[in-house]
Design an enzyme around this catalytic site. Structure first.
Site, PDB file in Angstrom:
ATOM      1  N   GLU A  59     141.187  14.395 -19.824  1.00  0.00           N
ATOM      2  CA  GLU A  59     140.441  15.409 -19.664  1.00  0.00           C
ATOM      3  C   GLU A  59     140.135  15.684 -21.262  1.00  0.00           C
ATOM      4  OE1 GLU A  59     141.166  18.383 -16.969  1.00  0.00           O
ATOM      5  OE2 GLU A  59     140.231  19.817 -17.916  1.00  0.00           O
ATOM      6  N   ARG A  60     138.747  16.015 -21.396  1.00  0.00           N
ATOM      7  CA  ARG A  60     138.260  16.329 -22.852  1.00  0.00           C
ATOM      8  C   ARG A  60     138.842  15.165 -23.941  1.00  0.00           C
ATOM      9  NH1 ARG A  60     134.782  19.215 -20.312  1.00  0.00           N
ATOM     10  NH2 ARG A  60     135.522  20.998 -19.088  1.00  0.00           N
ATOM     11  N   ASN A  88     146.386  20.320 -16.366  1.00  0.00           N
ATOM     12  CA  ASN A  88     145.853  20.440 -14.856  1.00  0.00           C
ATOM     13  C   ASN A  88     146.724  19.228 -14.176  1.00  0.00           C
ATOM     14  OD1 ASN A  88     143.959  22.519 -15.364  1.00  0.00           O
ATOM     15  ND2 ASN A  88     142.670  20.977 -16.618  1.00  0.00           N
ATOM     16  N   GLU A 139     141.966  28.947 -14.026  1.00  0.00           N
ATOM     17  CA  GLU A 139     141.043  27.918 -13.650  1.00  0.00           C
ATOM     18  C   GLU A 139     141.548  27.261 -12.351  1.00  0.00           C
ATOM     19  OE1 GLU A 139     140.230  25.664 -17.267  1.00  0.00           O
ATOM     20  OE2 GLU A 139     138.905  27.244 -17.992  1.00  0.00           O
ATOM     21  N   ARG A 162     151.572  28.697 -20.428  1.00  0.00           N
ATOM     22  CA  ARG A 162     150.370  29.026 -21.426  1.00  0.00           C
ATOM     23  C   ARG A 162     149.883  30.430 -20.857  1.00  0.00           C
ATOM     24  NH1 ARG A 162     146.030  25.584 -20.033  1.00  0.00           N
ATOM     25  NH2 ARG A 162     145.502  25.133 -22.472  1.00  0.00           N
ATOM     26  N   ARG A 215     136.368  38.344 -20.594  1.00  0.00           N
ATOM     27  CA  ARG A 215     137.140  37.203 -21.008  1.00  0.00           C
ATOM     28  C   ARG A 215     138.067  37.309 -21.995  1.00  0.00           C
ATOM     29  NH1 ARG A 215     135.637  30.936 -20.132  1.00  0.00           N
ATOM     30  NH2 ARG A 215     137.297  29.959 -21.544  1.00  0.00           N
ATOM     31  N   ASP A 253     138.102  30.036 -25.872  1.00  0.00           N
ATOM     32  CA  ASP A 253     138.235  28.597 -25.897  1.00  0.00           C
ATOM     33  C   ASP A 253     137.764  27.793 -26.902  1.00  0.00           C
ATOM     34  OD1 ASP A 253     139.415  26.605 -24.221  1.00  0.00           O
ATOM     35  OD2 ASP A 253     137.664  26.525 -22.706  1.00  0.00           O
ATOM     36  N   GLU A 312     148.434  27.343 -29.920  1.00  0.00           N
ATOM     37  CA  GLU A 312     147.966  25.961 -29.411  1.00  0.00           C
ATOM     38  C   GLU A 312     146.707  25.856 -30.110  1.00  0.00           C
ATOM     39  OE1 GLU A 312     147.849  25.624 -24.909  1.00  0.00           O
ATOM     40  OE2 GLU A 312     146.033  24.609 -25.309  1.00  0.00           O
ATOM     41  N   GLU A 363     136.708  19.235 -28.369  1.00  0.00           N
ATOM     42  CA  GLU A 363     135.764  19.491 -27.056  1.00  0.00           C
ATOM     43  C   GLU A 363     134.163  20.365 -27.634  1.00  0.00           C
ATOM     44  OE1 GLU A 363     137.971  21.810 -24.194  1.00  0.00           O
ATOM     45  OE2 GLU A 363     136.061  22.096 -22.955  1.00  0.00           O
ATOM     46  N   GLU A 380     128.860  24.283 -37.816  1.00  0.00           N
ATOM     47  CA  GLU A 380     129.007  25.756 -37.579  1.00  0.00           C
ATOM     48  C   GLU A 380     127.279  26.104 -37.697  1.00  0.00           C
ATOM     49  OE1 GLU A 380     131.071  28.687 -39.679  1.00  0.00           O
ATOM     50  OE2 GLU A 380     130.847  30.151 -37.993  1.00  0.00           O
ATOM     51  N   TRP A 415     131.821  31.943 -15.710  1.00  0.00           N
ATOM     52  CA  TRP A 415     133.170  31.771 -16.600  1.00  0.00           C
ATOM     53  C   TRP A 415     133.331  32.692 -17.518  1.00  0.00           C
ATOM     54  CZ3 TRP A 415     136.203  27.730 -15.096  1.00  0.00           C
ATOM     55  CH2 TRP A 415     135.782  26.847 -14.269  1.00  0.00           C
TER      56      TRP A 415
HETATM   57  C1  GCU Z   1     138.958  24.269 -21.366  1.00  0.00           C
HETATM   58  C2  GCU Z   1     138.743  22.997 -21.064  1.00  0.00           C
HETATM   59  C3  GCU Z   1     139.342  22.468 -19.816  1.00  0.00           C
HETATM   60  C4  GCU Z   1     140.995  22.830 -19.710  1.00  0.00           C
HETATM   61  C5  GCU Z   1     141.157  24.152 -20.114  1.00  0.00           C
HETATM   62  C6  GCU Z   1     142.665  24.534 -20.558  1.00  0.00           C
HETATM   63  O1  GCU Z   1     138.682  25.419 -20.580  1.00  0.00           O
HETATM   64  O2  GCU Z   1     137.148  22.849 -20.907  1.00  0.00           O
HETATM   65  O3  GCU Z   1     139.042  21.179 -19.538  1.00  0.00           O
HETATM   66  O4  GCU Z   1     141.753  22.520 -18.624  1.00  0.00           O
HETATM   67  O5  GCU Z   1     140.547  24.470 -21.611  1.00  0.00           O
HETATM   68  O6  GCU Z   1     142.785  24.760 -21.784  1.00  0.00           O
HETATM   69  O7  GCU Z   1     143.432  24.643 -19.673  1.00  0.00           O
END
Ligand code: GCU
Length: 681
Positions: free
Chosen positions: A161-162, A204, A288, A321, A338, A367, A389, A395, A513, A543
């Site tokens: 992921e990412r 995830n 999420e 988290r 958010r 994020d 973190e 990303e 930036e 979101w």
């Molecule tokens: C971001 C990311 C997700 C990831 C999430 C997280 O939103 O796009 O892919 O799961 O962060 O940190 O849990």
């Protein structure tokens, strides 16, 4: 092939300066190793590799210190050979000392524990790779942070992921990879910069990965943990909060249900029977669409404590988290913000968490954007362990196709003064545990590596991993020091290489930036994959990622007076700073305020003109990166030279797309022309 790319900063290139070689040889010819363990064995292996490849000699090894020129030892093994005050060392600390007596010179690498010996060995090799004098070393090092971690967002199907550097080095087709050498080489890289913990699967936790804590996969987890253990790195797993349902045959995951609690206790016992020094669980819950305690009307302390209780007998910890927010918002709703979410959820629970729970907080409240405020949760929970973190994987910062060296950004976060206990309450002092005497704390990050031959896709992105590790060890190191070390070890010591690569790296965040989203507002990326410009890509989505641009102006009003009240989550000094348009720093203006396009910045240009200017400049500077790098053609091996050149060219091209899309959007919204009459589509 790919030798240089793969070796990253552990090149150990043959030294051609003969005077230096001869000088180093007198220290490295005879090594004595006192004590024995897998970690000491790794120190020895690394020293032998480094020494033989830099100096072309095979040192003698023995356990007889009197004859040796290089002695490795710990508190337990060193009896009286050298004067070390072990009270000054923490668990991972070490001393490197050159001692001259009776015409004999010896370098001592002494750790409080085995891990310190390993870190000392890497330190010595770093000095040699950077051509430092070893004559009179008197070094004492203690890591500032207790936990110095990485999170792999790897899935067992091999995807990441990412991830922007190929597939997982850990998994393939829903099994563990059998290329254990690669994992060991990763462990070496991490240990060389002081990393001591790793969570080896995605936060995830999907179906197959839920099984990582079952007897089917635990033997494999244990094998990987064994590789990391030899490098002083503790293994953690991300777990599925609803495991009791998914694999436990229970109908609930209610954290207060005795059956659920017992299941986790038994599970912990089982895990520790495979991995006696298992680190603990990393948990993404109620975030999420991941399951969590909210389903049962319980809060995050209930959820985290349940797991903490199970891990406690084995000294395990829960990394819980705080990335918890409403991801089903309506853009018309201006009251939900958010940015407020983590603080709103967790601050009221201060003091309710067990002492082996650590809250893991993203650096910013949104994020990992190229620019956002610092999370106001840091310092706001005196009685709850916290850790920070970061995201090393890029990303939102160019996905390792663009150059964006993040060390300067991380330094800003670490040096940010929360004012939690008055002036001097920087984030780094919160997360090193010193401000509130946390039992556990530290810094973690999402890793940026994959199975690409150079680990990170963009070879220069190796610097982000290196810099992250060094900062977890010592957040006070300057970006310049870290950069210089990294270049020396990665590309050698040519003056021009050093000068130009330093410049490129240190300017790259600002360049990125400039041509992307302006003044701290964030987002403006293509939905889902998050690469490339799309100003309204997330504007009408669920979101909570809005910029609210219309014909009058742009920005999110997060003030107490007229906005979402997010500013009030900071301590007074910062609330005042951000609340007032007159004091709010330009670079975060649109993160905190909604202003007309004609609003004058402190830099004395209007918001709209700033957008135009920075986007034209950003492209010029991205093109400058290509030119700068091109000057090094004769000085870098061809493979890395070409690889990097290609990426920089892609970046320069892509920066034009960013520039044109952003500029035309705001030109059409505002109807205001560029003062300098440049081409806007
Ligand atoms: C971001 C990311 C997700 C990831 C999430 C997280 O939103 O796009 O892919 O799961 O962060 O940190 O849990």
């Amino acid at each position: 092939e790919h030798k240089e790319s793969y070796a990253a900063w552990l090149q150990y290139k043959n030294i051609d300066d003969q005077t230096l070689v001869n000088n180093y040889k007198q220290w490295c010819g005879r090594i004595s190793i006192l004590g024995a363990s897998v970690v000491i064995e790794s120190a020895k292996k690394e020293l032998l590799l480094g020494i033989s490849s830099m100096l072309g000699i095979e040192p003698d090894c023995s356990s007889e210190p009197m004859q040796a020129s290089l002695v490795l030892a710990t508190n337990a093994s060193i009896v009286d050979l050298v004067d070390v005050d072990f009270d000054q060392l923490n668990d991972d600390g070490y001393v490197i000392k050159t001692v001259t007596s009776g015409g004999k010179n010896t370098i001592f690498l002494v750790g409080k524990n085995d891990s310190g010996v390993l870190y000392a060995a890497f330190h010595l090799l770093r000095l040699m790779q950077n051509r430092k004098n070893l004559q009179q070393l008197d070094i004492l090092e203690n890591p500032k942070n207790q936990l110095r971690m990485l999170n792999q967002w790897d899935n067992m199907d091999g995807s990441i992921e990412r991830g922007y550097a190929g597939n997982s080095i850990f998994y393939k087709e829903n099994e563990f990879s059998d290329e254990l050498n690669r994992i060991e080489d990763y462990a070496r890289l991490l240990s060389s910069v002081g990393i001591n913990g790793i969570a080896i699967n995605n936060v995830n936790v999907h179906k197959v990965e839920t099984d990582l804590i079952t007897s089917r996969l635990l033997p494999k987890v244990a094998e990987v943990a064994g590789i990391f253990r030899a490098y002083g790195i503790t293994t953690f797993l991300s777990v599925n909060y609803a495991s009791t349902i998914t694999i436990g045959n229970l109908s609930t995951a209610d954290p207060l249900d005795p059956k659920v609690r017992q299941w986790w206790k038994d599970k912990a016992e089982e895990i520790y029977s495979y991995i006696p020094d298992f680190g603990g669980f990393l948990v993404k819950a109620d975030s999420e669409h991941r399951p969590g305690p909210f389903t049962y009307g319980r809060n995050h302390a209930d959820g985290a404590n349940m797991l903490a209780e199970a891990l406690q007998p084995f000294n395990g910890v829960v990394l819980w988290r705080c990335f918890v927010y409403n991801c089903l918002q309506d853009w018309r709703d201006r009251t939900t913000d958010r940015a407020r979410a983590a603080y709103d959820h967790f601050k009221p629970l201060d003091g309710h968490f067990h002492d082996n729970v650590i809250l893991q907080i993203k650096n910013g409240p949104m994020d990992f954007q190229v620019r956002e405020g610092v999370s106001p949760l840091f310092g706001a929970m005196e009685n709850t362990n916290q850790m920070l973190e970061f995201q090393v994987t890029q990303e939102y910062t160019g996905q390792q196709r663009h150059l964006c060296y993040l060390v300067p950004q991380w330094k800003e976060v670490l040096d940010f003064d929360t004012f939690a206990k008055g002036k001097g309450s920087e984030v780094k002092k919160v997360v090193d545990g010193s401000l509130f005497q946390y039992k556990y704390s530290g810094i973690t990050a999402v890793s940026n590596i994959g199975n690409d031959y150079n680990w990170t896709g963009h070879t220069l992105a190796q610097a982000n991993l290196y810099g992250f590790g060094r900062l977890t060890w010592n957040p006070d190191l300057s970006a310049e020091t870290i950069t210089d070390e990294w270049i020396g070890q990665t590309f050698g010591h040519d003056e021009l290489v050093k000068e130009l690569v330093t410049k490129m790296l240190l300017k790259s965040w600002s360049i990125y930036e400039k041509y992307t989203s302006p003044l701290g507002v964030g987002w403006m990326v293509n939905p889902h994959h998050h690469y490339g410009p799309n100003v309204d890509g997330y504007e009408y989505d669920v979101w909570g990622t809005y910029h609210f641009a219309d014909w009058k102006g742009i920005g999110v009003d997060r003030t107490e007076k007229t906005g979402t009240g997010y500013t009030s989550q900071y301590f007074k000094e910062n609330t005042d700073l951000y609340e007032d348009l007159k004091t709010c720093p330009d670079e975060l203006l649109l993160f905190f305020h909604n202003v007309p396009y004609t609003h004058k910045l402190k830099s004395n240009v209007t918001v709209i003109q700033h957008i135009y200017n920075t986007h034209f400049e950003g492209v010029e500077e991205a093109e400058g990166l290509v030119e700068t790098w091109s000057q090094l053609k004769e000085k870098i091996d061809q493979e890395r030279f070409e690889d990097i050149l290609k990426r920089l060219q892609e970046q320069a091209n892509h920066s034009k797309e960013w520039r044109d899309i952003i500029n035309t959007y705001f030109y059409r919204k505002s109807g205001i022309k560029d003062e300098k009459n440049r081409k806007i589509y």
